[in-house]
Design a protein around this motif. Structure first.
Motif, PDB file in Angstrom:
ATOM      1  N   SER A  38       9.712  -8.673   1.282  1.00  0.00           N
ATOM      2  CA  SER A  38      10.286  -8.176   2.528  1.00  0.00           C
ATOM      3  C   SER A  38      11.802  -7.707   2.287  1.00  0.00           C
ATOM      4  O   SER A  38      12.221  -7.848   1.168  1.00  0.00           O
ATOM      5  N   ASN A  39      12.206  -6.945   3.097  1.00  0.00           N
ATOM      6  CA  ASN A  39      13.550  -6.225   2.919  1.00  0.00           C
ATOM      7  C   ASN A  39      14.652  -6.997   2.331  1.00  0.00           C
ATOM      8  O   ASN A  39      15.304  -6.197   1.623  1.00  0.00           O
ATOM      9  N   ASP A  69       7.242  -7.108   6.497  1.00  0.00           N
ATOM     10  CA  ASP A  69       6.753  -6.136   5.824  1.00  0.00           C
ATOM     11  C   ASP A  69       5.378  -5.498   5.892  1.00  0.00           C
ATOM     12  O   ASP A  69       5.217  -4.549   5.740  1.00  0.00           O
ATOM     13  N   VAL A  70       4.657  -6.423   6.347  1.00  0.00           N
ATOM     14  CA  VAL A  70       3.310  -6.093   6.261  1.00  0.00           C
ATOM     15  C   VAL A  70       2.791  -4.806   7.271  1.00  0.00           C
ATOM     16  O   VAL A  70       1.661  -4.175   7.174  1.00  0.00           O
ATOM     17  N   VAL A  71       3.521  -4.621   8.370  1.00  0.00           N
ATOM     18  CA  VAL A  71       3.280  -3.467   9.226  1.00  0.00           C
ATOM     19  C   VAL A  71       3.391  -2.391   8.533  1.00  0.00           C
ATOM     20  O   VAL A  71       2.655  -1.186   8.888  1.00  0.00           O
ATOM     21  N   HIS A  72       4.006  -2.103   7.432  1.00  0.00           N
ATOM     22  CA  HIS A  72       4.061  -0.801   6.799  1.00  0.00           C
ATOM     23  C   HIS A  72       2.972  -0.764   5.723  1.00  0.00           C
ATOM     24  O   HIS A  72       2.727   0.399   5.231  1.00  0.00           O
ATOM     25  N   GLN A 113      -7.186  -3.726   2.701  1.00  0.00           N
ATOM     26  CA  GLN A 113      -8.415  -4.261   3.435  1.00  0.00           C
ATOM     27  C   GLN A 113      -7.991  -5.607   3.745  1.00  0.00           C
ATOM     28  O   GLN A 113      -8.809  -6.243   4.668  1.00  0.00           O
ATOM     29  N   ALA A 114      -7.270  -6.365   2.968  1.00  0.00           N
ATOM     30  CA  ALA A 114      -6.879  -7.898   3.147  1.00  0.00           C
ATOM     31  C   ALA A 114      -5.582  -8.200   3.189  1.00  0.00           C
ATOM     32  O   ALA A 114      -5.014  -7.450   2.054  1.00  0.00           O
ATOM     33  N   THR A 115      -4.866  -8.845   3.895  1.00  0.00           N
ATOM     34  CA  THR A 115      -3.533  -9.005   3.726  1.00  0.00           C
ATOM     35  C   THR A 115      -3.131 -10.572   3.659  1.00  0.00           C
ATOM     36  O   THR A 115      -3.423 -11.201   4.648  1.00  0.00           O
ATOM     37  N   VAL A 172       6.153 -16.596  13.155  1.00  0.00           N
ATOM     38  CA  VAL A 172       6.630 -15.319  13.745  1.00  0.00           C
ATOM     39  C   VAL A 172       5.691 -14.338  14.444  1.00  0.00           C
ATOM     40  O   VAL A 172       4.472 -14.182  14.033  1.00  0.00           O
ATOM     41  N   THR A 173       6.063 -13.598  15.317  1.00  0.00           N
ATOM     42  CA  THR A 173       5.017 -12.546  16.011  1.00  0.00           C
ATOM     43  C   THR A 173       5.605 -11.248  15.184  1.00  0.00           C
ATOM     44  O   THR A 173       6.600 -10.862  15.138  1.00  0.00           O
ATOM     45  N   ILE A 174       4.613 -10.589  14.862  1.00  0.00           N
ATOM     46  CA  ILE A 174       4.559  -9.500  14.208  1.00  0.00           C
ATOM     47  C   ILE A 174       3.758  -8.224  14.932  1.00  0.00           C
ATOM     48  O   ILE A 174       2.607  -8.449  15.087  1.00  0.00           O
TER      49      ILE A 174
END
Length: 244
Positions: free
Chosen positions: A94-95, A192-195, A201-203, A241-243
């Protein structure tokens, strides 16, 4: 006699395995056999992460595995690697370092200097790290001819001009375009997963980014991720956390 005892190692193993979090699975995982996985290509920020995953795949009888770090490859090379692969695993950080990595000190100069050295333009808001506008675009379809007459996609070969996150996005886009099996592994804070939601297909989330280095395994997380991919353990972790 106490720290690092067999009892402690067993707790470490249990905690690690229970932490791996699966937040997306489009009927892909688990991939239990060499036939289902095919040739695996792994892209990571550091070599040790890919090395740890490759070693675990090999232990589990999967021999066709390659890995490379973002800064040691180019777009042309990766397009070929993706073309030759059946399963593409892309790992991201992540960032910026999380508050935990700053040892509770948001003004830790060591951490801030490291961020500056990487020339990142991230917005740090309070204790969380966000980025308002990633310049994510599809990779250029036509290469540009340079002064020497050879053809290269300039922005993707000059590594100082593109972040690992952007390169990860390009790689997953290309893998999806080629109908490869795509897995995203987020290794630090999972914001960072939102990007990458539309190109994986899997995260999976590991919350840890250490692998195999200096002839030893620095963390059990990368092998645990492989075990989840292959269905050896169940991913029972929950997002802390909420994403959105």
């Amino acid at each position: 006699d106490i720290i690092g005892s067999p009892q402690h190692k067993a707790i470490e193993q249990e905690v690690t395995q229970k932490s791996i979090t699966l937040i997306k699975n489009d009927a892909l995982l688990p991939l239990r056999s060499a036939n289902e996985l095919g040739h695996i290509h792994i892209l990571t920020p550091w070599n040790e992460q890919g090395e740890a995953m490759q070693r675990r795949f090999n232990v589990l009888g999967i021999g066709q595995v390659s890995h490379i770090k973002f800064s040691e490859t180019s777009w042309e090379i990766e397009k070929e690697n993706i073309n030759n692969a059946d399963t593409v695993i892309v790992a991201t950080l992540s960032n910026a370092p999380s508050p935990v990595e700053k040892n509770g000190n948001p003004n830790d100069p060591t951490i801030e200097n490291n961020i500056a050295k990487r020339k990142l333009s991230y917005n740090i808001i309070g204790s969380l790290v966000f980025n308002e506008d990633y310049p994510y675009t599809a990779a250029p379809s036509q290469p540009k001819q340079n002064e020497s007459g050879s053809f290269k996609i300039e922005s993707l070969n000059i590594r100082s001009q593109i972040s690992d996150q952007q390169f990860a996005r390009y790689a997953l886009e290309e893998a999806m375009k080629q109908n490869k099996q795509t897995i995203l592994l987020s290794m630090r804070a999972p914001y960072d997963v939102v990007h990458f939601d539309d190109v994986a297909q899997a995260t999976l989330l590991s919350y840890n980014y250490y692998g195999y280095a200096n002839s030893g395994l620095r963390s059990l997380s990368m092998p645990a991720v492989v075990d989840v991919i292959m269905g050896k353990i169940q991913p029972v972790g929950r997002l802390p956390v909420t994403i959105y």
